[in-house]
Design a protein around this motif. Sequence first.
Motif, PDB file in Angstrom:
ATOM      1  N   SER A  37       0.849  -1.183   0.000  1.00 29.44           N
ATOM      2  CA  SER A  37       0.000   0.000   0.000  1.00 29.44           C
ATOM      3  C   SER A  37       0.882   1.230   0.000  1.00 29.44           C
ATOM      4  CB  SER A  37      -0.953  -0.004   1.199  1.00 29.44           C
ATOM      5  OG  SER A  37      -0.229  -0.017   2.404  1.00 29.44           O
ATOM      6  N   PHE A  41      -3.140   3.741  -2.663  1.00 26.35           N
ATOM      7  CA  PHE A  41      -3.420   2.439  -3.277  1.00 26.35           C
ATOM      8  C   PHE A  41      -3.332   1.321  -2.248  1.00 26.35           C
ATOM      9  CE2 PHE A  41      -2.051   4.753  -6.991  1.00 26.35           C
ATOM     10  CZ  PHE A  41      -2.872   4.273  -7.987  1.00 26.35           C
ATOM     11  N   TYR A  58      -8.162   1.862  -5.222  1.00 28.78           N
ATOM     12  CA  TYR A  58      -7.842   3.263  -5.002  1.00 28.78           C
ATOM     13  C   TYR A  58      -9.162   3.961  -4.696  1.00 28.78           C
ATOM     14  CZ  TYR A  58      -6.247   8.022  -5.769  1.00 28.78           C
ATOM     15  OH  TYR A  58      -5.937   9.348  -5.610  1.00 28.78           O
ATOM     16  N   ARG A 187      -4.886  12.705 -10.671  1.00 29.99           N
ATOM     17  CA  ARG A 187      -5.238  13.248  -9.361  1.00 29.99           C
ATOM     18  C   ARG A 187      -5.636  14.688  -9.474  1.00 29.99           C
ATOM     19  NH1 ARG A 187      -2.944   9.961  -4.858  1.00 29.99           N
ATOM     20  NH2 ARG A 187      -1.917   8.221  -5.840  1.00 29.99           N
TER      21      ARG A 187
END
Length: 187
Positions: A37, A41, A58, A187
């Motif tokens: 991780s 994620f 996600y 993003r």
Amino acid sequence: MDSPQYIDLSASDLCLTVLAADVDASQFAVHMQDRASGFGFEVEARVIGASHFISFKYADLQIHEVVSCAEVKASSARIYYGSLEDVSDSLDLSLFSKVSYAFTPRIIKAGLGDGEPLRIERMAQSAGQHKNQLGLVYEFSGFKGLAQPKTIIWLGLDESGAKVSTIHSYPNERNIVVTQSRIRIER
């Protein structure tokens, strides 16, 4: 504990399945798995037979990549399904509104292109020493006379997404399947 017996399969039988939403991992014989991780994620990689199953999460998005000779049973919609031979150079998909997925497979003859498979195996073996990486190296038993079949997974996370490199060796036909995947998140 002895590893499961290897069954002769062919690299030409491998198919790629890309799915969204939940997939029941219990339908597979999982021989080895790990989680990683970072950067928002959560990833789980599994060696399943001479194949792999990788789950990416996600936020509320899920994407699953399965390279396998067996069909995947899933209640979720398939985004893509096809033989690796059907993916000519690279498969590029736009998923959801801000996710892209790229997959590139190659079949090479053992001994001819060992540089890349050896590099990926070393990356997988050393992944535990690096933050936001995972590596799995699984060697099957029960194959006499040639090199042991292996499935190798290396995965790295960064701010833009996940990179995956895998190796599936088929000593019975002297083939090595190399796959590269990339999931990018806007993003």
